[in-house]
Design a protein around this motif. Sequence first.
Motif, PDB file in Angstrom:
ATOM      1  N   VAL A  62       0.873  -1.178   0.000  1.00  0.00           N
ATOM      2  CA  VAL A  62       0.000   0.000   0.000  1.00  0.00           C
ATOM      3  C   VAL A  62       0.908   1.225   0.000  1.00  0.00           C
ATOM      4  O   VAL A  62       1.682   1.432   0.935  1.00  0.00           O
ATOM      5  CB  VAL A  62      -0.920   0.017   1.240  1.00  0.00           C
ATOM      6  N   ASN A  63       0.806   2.020  -1.062  1.00  0.00           N
ATOM      7  CA  ASN A  63       1.674   3.184  -1.200  1.00  0.00           C
ATOM      8  C   ASN A  63       0.834   4.457  -1.221  1.00  0.00           C
ATOM      9  O   ASN A  63      -0.138   4.552  -1.972  1.00  0.00           O
ATOM     10  CB  ASN A  63       2.504   3.085  -2.486  1.00  0.00           C
ATOM     11  N   ILE A  64       1.224   5.429  -0.371  1.00  0.00           N
ATOM     12  CA  ILE A  64       0.548   6.732  -0.352  1.00  0.00           C
ATOM     13  C   ILE A  64       1.621   7.799  -0.530  1.00  0.00           C
ATOM     14  O   ILE A  64       2.537   7.918   0.288  1.00  0.00           O
ATOM     15  CB  ILE A  64      -0.221   6.958   0.963  1.00  0.00           C
ATOM     16  N   HIS A  65       1.507   8.544  -1.612  1.00  0.00           N
ATOM     17  CA  HIS A  65       2.542   9.525  -1.972  1.00  0.00           C
ATOM     18  C   HIS A  65       1.914  10.908  -2.099  1.00  0.00           C
ATOM     19  O   HIS A  65       0.804  11.050  -2.628  1.00  0.00           O
ATOM     20  CB  HIS A  65       3.189   9.128  -3.301  1.00  0.00           C
ATOM     21  N   VAL A  66       2.601  11.909  -1.593  1.00  0.00           N
ATOM     22  CA  VAL A  66       2.116  13.287  -1.695  1.00  0.00           C
ATOM     23  C   VAL A  66       2.396  13.810  -3.095  1.00  0.00           C
ATOM     24  O   VAL A  66       3.541  13.846  -3.532  1.00  0.00           O
ATOM     25  CB  VAL A  66       2.786  14.184  -0.638  1.00  0.00           C
ATOM     26  N   ARG A  67       1.359  14.227  -3.779  1.00  0.00           N
ATOM     27  CA  ARG A  67       1.531  14.814  -5.102  1.00  0.00           C
ATOM     28  C   ARG A  67       1.786  16.311  -5.011  1.00  0.00           C
ATOM     29  O   ARG A  67       2.712  16.828  -5.630  1.00  0.00           O
ATOM     30  CB  ARG A  67       0.284  14.553  -5.953  1.00  0.00           C
ATOM     31  N   GLU A  68       0.957  17.022  -4.232  1.00  0.00           N
ATOM     32  CA  GLU A  68       1.171  18.456  -4.060  1.00  0.00           C
ATOM     33  C   GLU A  68       0.460  18.942  -2.794  1.00  0.00           C
ATOM     34  O   GLU A  68      -0.516  18.355  -2.339  1.00  0.00           O
ATOM     35  CB  GLU A  68       0.662  19.236  -5.274  1.00  0.00           C
TER      36      GLU A  68
END
Length: 659
Positions: free
Chosen positions: A293-299
């Motif tokens: 499960v990957n959660i990445h900040v885009r902006e």
Amino acid sequence: MTGKTCTASLPTPEWLEESAEDLYENAPCGYISTLPDGVIVRANRTFLSWVGYTREELLAGMRFQDLLSVGGKIFHETHFAPLLQMQGFVNEVQLELVARGGAPLPVLVNTVQRKDAAGRGVVNRTTLFNISDRKKYERELVLARKKAEQAARAKADFLSMVSHEIRTPMNAIIGIASLLQRTELSPQQQKYVRILTSSSENLLGLINHILDFSKLDAGKATLEERDFNLRQLVYGIIFALNVKAEEKRLPVIAEIDERAPEWLLGDPVKLGQVITNLVGNAIKFTEMGAVTVNIHVREFSQDAVSLDFAVTDTGIGIPEDRLAHIFEEFTQANYDIGMKYGGTGLGLAISRKLVELHGGRLGVKSTLGKGSTFSFTLRMKVGHEQAEAAQSAESQASIQAIRGLRVLVAEDNAINVFMLSQLLKQWGASFDVVGDGRQAVERLRSADYDLVLMDVRMPELDGYEATRAIRALPGEYFQHIPIIAVTASSRLGLEDRTQASGFTDFIGKPYKPAELAAMIARHSTWKLEWTPMAAAGDKPPAVVGPPFDLRRLHRMLEDDARAVRELSIITIGSCEQYKQDFQKALETGNREAFEYQFHKIRPTLELLEAQALRAALREAHVLLSESPGSPAAAASCVRALHQELDALIDALRALARRT
């Protein structure tokens, strides 16, 4: 060698003129020319065949508006003719002609007005299209839509009925399993109870999937907004699903961007449902490798963040020709997968609709035999940290608030009665049980209760009818006693129906005991808040516990010292004013003014949990209900109110000094 040049003979101008006339007369649309007042001066053969008049009849002074239906004549006079005069043309107007014999003929009209050099209208040239077929198609579409809506209602009714019939025994199964877990069990019995609990929860999940899809499909689902901890949400889901992963020795990894906010403002239940569906599927379809499960900040923006969510597995993958259909309801990659792994094929359809409800789009990339990645992007507001310890304390406080309550249970299902009885006994409430709505009405007439738990489907008189009957009884007690609907139905619009019937609130089966406890506690203080607060001559209840509590004030302001000090100073000023206002109302016997001030002070009573002040106010209200009131008793009430308000003021001043 000689030859002759052959040339085709060209038509003479007379032939050309005749062909143009023939085209005019037999065109697939109607042509008419009229004078500015509507008198028809020319019409083609097509138009004549539509209306059934001869050319001589039509050109003998008949006006265009004479051929219109009653509604068409009114529209022509009020809109069509003025608009044509003003702008010189009218396009795409639907009118209805009345043919000879009275048959209606719907037409689409386009009219252009020719004017002379002085700008005066000379002739109107009108083209008419027969739209009978289009009107027929429109009627068929309306009929088809009506049938589709009826089918949708029938489906909703069917789901409601089936869900009620399944949820009622499910409520009993889950409740009894919960009660069994609290008893002394042998290791083998504990294993059986775990299997029972797991199986019942799986069946409930299946029911909820079908009902969730129905609600989403009807456009009835809405998003809530509350603060939640993103990492706790994700880790909690992984922990809950990890049992199945461990059986396969399959690691489930969470990779959350360090820049992601700890707290978000949104709907954790629906977001959690999406992540649970995706991770659950990934575990189910993966035998070797890992699930990530990957959660990445885009902006980032000032108060919001865009997050990329992705769930990746190393499982069986999805064939390329099935990727376009994988999100359709009741659809799986192929028949063999459904037979081997089970499931309804609704999880991904629900997940996509939930993501779309958030304003995102759920997508998939997959390679057959190597795995899949499901991803979506959501923009969410940054939230604020919540005091979880306080929430836990409030849960315990709910059970404390139930202790000593007298509850009427209206339920015809013996298993549900047993389960409710066990819970109410554990919470320290006293209760009576009746088996139908008619008995509930009679019991309330003869005994005093603090709250009613009313099943909505019972023999003799159902819960809706019983509640309406209770609310119709004379006396304000019957208007204010909380009646909680207990229902296994999931019918869309249930909340509106329960409110219209007079229910105070409703809870769906199967419910968690903590949810029921919280709801009962929330409505348990109605007798203290009831306006009128007591009938004349009632003795106010003794105050149990501290006269007030400032901890809720701290929790609400998140222990912000400056905010606590400012609110304390504001509340002190309000309490000083209340002393004067309540004294004046009591001394003058003005009940209306007293109740107005009580309405104003209620938020303060709730915030500071000022039970002693609430009891003093109730006693003062009893005095005002007497006619006439005693001056000595009024003075006694004033002293009691001043004493409690002064105690609050002193505590708030001390709090302000400390902060």
